[in-house]
Design an enzyme around this catalytic site. Structure first.
Site, mmCIF file in Angstrom:
data_model
loop_
_atom_site.group_PDB
_atom_site.id
_atom_site.type_symbol
_atom_site.label_atom_id
_atom_site.label_comp_id
_atom_site.label_asym_id
_atom_site.label_seq_id
_atom_site.Cartn_x
_atom_site.Cartn_y
_atom_site.Cartn_z
ATOM 1 N N ARG A 31 0.827 -1.213 0.000
ATOM 2 C CA ARG A 31 0.000 0.000 0.000
ATOM 3 C C ARG A 31 0.857 1.257 0.000
ATOM 4 O O ARG A 31 0.515 2.244 -0.643
ATOM 5 C CB ARG A 31 -0.971 -0.045 1.192
ATOM 6 C CG ARG A 31 -2.159 -0.918 0.869
ATOM 7 C CD ARG A 31 -2.766 -1.601 2.054
ATOM 8 N NE ARG A 31 -3.810 -2.526 1.605
ATOM 9 C CZ ARG A 31 -3.577 -3.735 1.107
ATOM 10 N NH1 ARG A 31 -2.328 -4.182 1.009
ATOM 11 N NH2 ARG A 31 -4.565 -4.494 0.702
ATOM 12 N N ASP A 86 -21.087 -6.119 -9.151
ATOM 13 C CA ASP A 86 -19.688 -6.053 -8.752
ATOM 14 C C ASP A 86 -18.844 -6.387 -9.972
ATOM 15 O O ASP A 86 -19.333 -7.010 -10.934
ATOM 16 C CB ASP A 86 -19.383 -7.020 -7.596
ATOM 17 C CG ASP A 86 -18.152 -6.584 -6.814
ATOM 18 O OD1 ASP A 86 -18.319 -5.933 -5.768
ATOM 19 O OD2 ASP A 86 -17.025 -6.846 -7.274
#
Lengths: 278, 207
Positions: free
Chosen positions: A36, A145
């Site tokens: 991240r 989705d």
């Protein structure tokens, strides 16, 4: 991809993050954190870890720290997550949506980014349990989705105990069947009432079928998008909504950062974003 | 149960009409034309041409988004003239859109505006440069702080430098105080930046 941090930098970063946010990551989370951090460093063009830390420390708006925190706090979803927004739906938004409509008219709700289905099923349960006009209208629930694997799980409607922890036990008993210890299946009537489909919400061709939607739930999905992706998603929602329709975003998301086309509406339970009449 | 099976529902059919036109009288068709033009190099000029005349906010947004998606030097260049627009909404839309385009294509278009004859354009350029993740932004903005004759342009650059948060900018900021010794806002801004950049790092590390 940016190289992983050396151990001293990793410790310094974790200490900084804990001091500023309370979030705590150990060495065991090293890969999660490194990925991240690398993603955000690339996004902002930081040439080194030191540059990125300077941005986190000194940026006046704190915007980058917020983005990083959002990335670091991805949780599994669960039934009745951020329930105040569902309260807003049944206490305020839907009454406004049906104003001027006749009994028997359609009401369309779309859960965009429904993941494993907790959100659309939560919406269905809230409607049935808490919206007094539920029997007066034909309510269509759409759920989509981009991930076919999670959609299959959503259609199956089988959940572990932890996904149900916010549901009152009476509702669990009413809408679910325990198929084995700790695993529950939602009732067929609910599974069959929702139209699940595979959709990339920034693809105009895929979103084209969604029209005259009254309420779109898109919570904690756009945090994964870049600025352009969020902007395109907002455009798609604008096209999909009926005039005066609403968008419900996650608690840390704001439409004003994505698009100026929607009007924020403050209801007693939550803030929604409304498409203007024209 | 009042929930009806959505698949049997009544969503309006998708009408596959002929290609939409940016000049259509219907804003929905102009938006569709803009969506379809996204990413197409040959559409940059028509999009920019329509943007200059467009007064519907939703169509403007669709055009700007399409140009951001195209993301080329031509698309960035097509937005530059709108930085001088008197229409605040259009100007801000152009600035925001340029911020979202690749820094490598935007910077060569925007950097020359830092020496534009119009100080307002230089202010917008400084704000824009501050948002571009590009290795030249620090030297460009410190250059503004060191050389621009207009105090408001310098302050826009200071604000951008504070937002970037790089302490290497501090010497230039100190020299700005010397250039405008009688301007209290310069003193205040630089003092704020100095305080921010010299915070005790140990405190931020939670020590």
């Amino acid at each position: 991809m940016t190289a992983p941090l050396d151990p001293d930098d990793y410790d310094a970063f974790c200490t900084f993050l804990r001091g500023r946010t309370g979030l705590s990551f150990t060495e065991a989370k090293r890969y999660f954190v490194d990925r991240r951090l690398a993603e955000r460093m690339t996004a902002v063009g930081a040439e080194s870890f030191r540059d990125y830390m300077n941005l986190l420390r000194f940026q006046a708006s704190g915007e980058e720290l917020q983005r990083l925190v959002n990335l670091m706090t991805v949780n599994e979803t669960y039934f009745f997550r951020e329930k105040y927004q569902l309260d807003c739906l049944v206490n305020s938004a839907l009454d406004e949506v049906v104003r001027g409509r006749k009994p028997g008219d359609r009401v369309r709700i779309w859960s965009a980014g429904c993941a494993t289905g907790e959100e659309p099923y939560s919406i269905a349960i809230m409607l049935l349990e808490h919206w007094g006009k539920v029997d007066e209208y034909e309510i269509e629930l759409y759920a989509s989705d981009i991930d076919s694997h999670v959609l299959k799980r959503a259609r199956d409607g089988v959940y572990e105990e932890r996904a149900l922890h916010m549901l009152p036990r009476g509702l669990v008993a009413k809408y679910f069947t325990e198929i084995e210890p700790g695993r529950w299946r939602i009732m067929d009537e609910l599974r069959e009432s929702i139209d699940f489909s595979l959709v990339n919400i920034v693809d105009p061709a895929q979103v084209a079928r969604f029209r005259d939607i009254d309420v779109i739930f898109c919570r904690n999905l756009l945090i994964y998008f870049d600025d352009l992706g969020r902007r395109e998603a907002a455009s798609m929602f604008y096209e999909a909504l009926a005039p005066c329709g609403f968008v419900c975003l996650g608690h840390s998301e704001s439409m004003s950062r994505m698009s100026s086309l929607f009007v924020p509406r403050r209801f007693p339970d939550a803030i929604l974003y409304q498409k203007p009449q024209r | 149960m009042a929930l009806v099976k959505a698949k049997k529902g009544t969503l309006p059919p998708v009408v596959e009409a002929e290609a939409a036109s940016l000049e259509d009288a219907d804003p929905a068709q102009r938006r569709r034309a803009a969506h379809e033009a996204a990413g197409r190099a040959e559409a940059v000029a028509p999009l920019a041409g329509r943007l200059a005349r467009e007064d519907d906010a939703s169509v403007r947004e669709a055009i700007l988004t399409a140009l951001v998606r195209t993301g080329s030097a031509e698309a960035a260049g097509a937005l530059i003239p709108f930085l001088a627009s008197e229409d605040v909404g259009l100007r801000n839309g152009a600035i925001e859109s340029l911020q979202q385009m690749p820094a490598a294509v935007v910077m060569p278009e925007v950097a020359p505006l830092l020496t534009d004859g119009d100080s307002d354009v230089r202010i917008f350029a400084a704000q824009l440069v501050g948002h571009l993740p590009h290795p030249d932004r620090l030297p460009l903005l410190t250059g503004v702080v060191e050389r621009d004759p207009h105090v408001n342009v310098c302050l826009a650059a200071v604000e951008a430098l504070v937002e970037i948060g790089h302490p290497n900018a501090l010497p230039s900021l100190e020299r700005l105080v010397a250039r405008f010794p009688d301007d209290p806002f310069v003193g205040f801004s630089v003092e704020s930046a100095r305080h921010r950049f010299t915070e005790d790092p140990e405190r931020d590390l939670g020590a």
